[in-house]
Design an enzyme around this catalytic site. Sequence first.
Site, PDB file in Angstrom:
ATOM      1  N   ASP A 236     117.685 -25.655  90.541  1.00 21.01           N
ATOM      2  CA  ASP A 236     118.269 -24.375  90.161  1.00 21.01           C
ATOM      3  C   ASP A 236     117.479 -23.768  89.004  1.00 21.01           C
ATOM      4  O   ASP A 236     116.906 -24.493  88.183  1.00 21.01           O
ATOM      5  CB  ASP A 236     119.721 -24.559  89.709  1.00 21.01           C
ATOM      6  CG  ASP A 236     120.665 -24.871  90.854  1.00 21.01           C
ATOM      7  OD1 ASP A 236     120.268 -24.667  92.017  1.00 21.01           O
ATOM      8  OD2 ASP A 236     121.794 -25.312  90.583  1.00 21.01           O
ATOM      9  N   CYS A 237     117.498 -22.461  88.926  1.00 25.15           N
ATOM     10  CA  CYS A 237     116.783 -21.758  87.856  1.00 25.15           C
ATOM     11  C   CYS A 237     117.162 -22.293  86.481  1.00 25.15           C
ATOM     12  O   CYS A 237     116.301 -22.531  85.628  1.00 25.15           O
ATOM     13  CB  CYS A 237     117.081 -20.257  87.946  1.00 25.15           C
ATOM     14  SG  CYS A 237     116.251 -19.257  86.694  1.00 25.15           S
TER      15      CYS A 237
END
Length: 217
Positions: free
Chosen positions: A64-65
């Site tokens: 995930d970012c």
Amino acid sequence: MHIFTYNPPTLPWLDIRYIDRDIIVIHKPSGLLSNPGRAENTQDCAINRVKQRYNDAILVHRLDCDTSGVVIFARNKKAESHLKTQFQNRLAKKVYIAEVAGIVAQDTGHIDFSLAPEKDNPPFQQVSKDGKAAVTDYKVVQHRTGSTLVELYPQTGRTHQLRVHMLAIGHPILGDTFYGNEQVINASPRLKLHAKSLTITHPYSQKEMTFYSPEHF
């Protein structure tokens, strides 16, 4: 609706931890996408930064970012196939570290809640008996004032699995702007979730290799 504002960190631009003819391993900082989104301003991402230097790099998996830590890329089709099969067959071993809200009572635990997307609110996920199987094991590392440091061992790789699983047992990850309440969000300027190690079988040598990216929360 969750508003996504993208301001990826630029220093260091690329943190390579290991490289050979088949694979590249980097530390991905929190705030950097693993792969580009549709918007023009999301083209700066981990895979594109790696390809600027090594244009044979191939995306194998994602973080995930907001999650930092170990990411591995292939450098040829054979290595890509080999690595993707390891991830799909749950042979790649991933260890995360997270700081969660509250005091986790049990020293170890097993979370087995199926997950499904919220149909009207992507990319959010929710616990659902009709969802896909999702399993996470955990171990308490340290009790702190109002929070707990835990190691997480995902046995599956569902979207937002660790965030939703920890939320489901009453201990959301600090700094989680997706699933946390105001207190959880304000507890940290970043998501306190980090992929600290990844163990794979090397596509060429067939030797087991573990890559580390320490993080001190």
